[in-house]
Design an enzyme around this catalytic site. Structure first.
Site, PDB file in Angstrom:
ATOM      1  N   GLN A  64      -3.313 -72.097   6.759  1.00  0.00           N
ATOM      2  CA  GLN A  64      -3.046 -70.831   7.437  1.00  0.00           C
ATOM      3  C   GLN A  64      -2.818 -69.664   6.475  1.00  0.00           C
ATOM      4  OE1 GLN A  64       0.757 -70.346   9.423  1.00  0.00           O
ATOM      5  NE2 GLN A  64       1.534 -72.234   8.537  1.00  0.00           N
ATOM      6  N   ASP A  65      -3.137 -69.856   5.199  1.00  0.00           N
ATOM      7  CA  ASP A  65      -2.918 -68.772   4.236  1.00  0.00           C
ATOM      8  C   ASP A  65      -4.088 -68.642   3.255  1.00  0.00           C
ATOM      9  OD1 ASP A  65      -1.448 -66.635   3.225  1.00  0.00           O
ATOM     10  OD2 ASP A  65      -0.415 -67.872   1.750  1.00  0.00           O
ATOM     11  N   LEU A  66      -5.303 -68.786   3.754  1.00  0.00           N
ATOM     12  CA  LEU A  66      -6.488 -68.653   2.909  1.00  0.00           C
ATOM     13  C   LEU A  66      -6.890 -67.182   2.846  1.00  0.00           C
ATOM     14  CD1 LEU A  66      -8.702 -70.151   1.271  1.00  0.00           C
ATOM     15  CD2 LEU A  66     -10.075 -70.137   3.377  1.00  0.00           C
TER      16      LEU A  66
END
Length: 288
Positions: free
Chosen positions: A191-193
């Site tokens: 969820q943090d790309l």
């Protein structure tokens, strides 16, 4: 002794942070001894961990990452182990006592944010596909994550003095409630790309670092890319990223829009501040 990167100085504001900083030299020494590493000066950009380029006893390059323990870092090592180098850096070893990861080093290590936005979208698409694998425990579910966001959003909004219209807050909560309860296939999702978490490498042209894994539907993984302002921060650019990636990856555009709206606003608070660009992007997504 090594210099503490300035990006970590915010940890001095809390007792737990100060304690971690005090213990850091002994943790680094223990890990260097365990893995027989020669350390160079730490990278300066890391915000919630200290990261060193290192040389192993056989002369090979690697990275030593020691995390400040927090919920979003809980299962980074588990996720990297599951992905096994597909689209992400390889995990060589993990020391749970010191929250330390011995990782593949990306060389030359340029950030994806240095290239053009259109080319970067192709890179993101290529990196995402192999990471969508079946997973369950020990990873947090996206349902639980979304419920936490729904609960925390009004508390953060009130604490900072209601920094934007209540209608936007309620729209984000409604979006998260809707998509969290009606998800599709459950896979491992980073969820943090975003562009500063993708580095130019040798084994593959680009590899992702610093994942924050949850188990949920694929559409959530577009949220940090859609709001990413490393290339262009405008309504047109955000909507273009949404349209291009959902089309290319055959994802549901509306669900990706709602996830991006909800997570962007939920991640728009940091302590006693709100990120104006996150709020602005959430407003664009709210409008469609």
């Amino acid at each position: 002794m090594f210099p503490i990167p300035s990006a970590l100085k915010w940890l001095e504001e809390s007792e737990t942070g100060r304690e971690w900083l005090r213990e850091l030299p002994s943790r680094v020494s223990a890990c260097a001894g365990r893995w027989k590493l020669n350390l160079e000066s730490p990278y300066q950009e890391s915000f919630v961990s200290i990261v060193f380029p290192v040389t192993c006893s056989d002369g090979s390059p690697a990275v030593l990452k020691i995390q400040w323990p927090h919920s979003e870092s809980d299962h980074e090592a588990d996720a990297l182990r599951r992905w096994n180098g597909q689209g992400v850096v390889r995990l060589f070893d993990y020391d749970p006592e010191h929250h330390a990861l011995l990782l593949e080093r990306c060389e030359p290590g340029d950030h994806l944010s240095r290239i053009g936005g259109e080319e970067a979208l192709d890179v993101f698409a290529a990196l995402l596909r192999p990471t969508w694998i079946k997973a369950g425990e020990p990873f947090k579910s996206l349902v639980d994550e979304a419920n936490d966001w729904i609960e925390q959003l009004p508390l953060s909004w009130e604490r900072i003095g209601r920094p934007f219209e209540k209608a936007l807050l309620e729209a984000a909560q409604a979006a998260l409630d809707k998509v969290s309860r009606t998800q599709g296939e459950q896979v491992l999702v980073n969820q943090d790309l975003h562009a500063d978490n993708v580095l130019r490498a040798q084994r593959e042209p680009w590899l992702a670092i610093d994942p924050k894994p949850v188990v949920g539907e694929r559409e959530l993984s577009l949220a940090p890319i859609i709001r990413g302002h490393a290339f262009e921060h405008s309504r047109e650019a955000a909507i273009y990223r949404l349209d291009k990636l959902t089309s290319e990856l055959q994802l549901d555009r509306e669900r990706a829009r709602l996830w991006a709206l909800g997570q962007t606003l939920a991640w728009g608070f940091e302590g006693d501040r709100v990120y104006d660009r996150h709020v602005e992007t959430a407003r664009w997504l709210w409008q469609g």
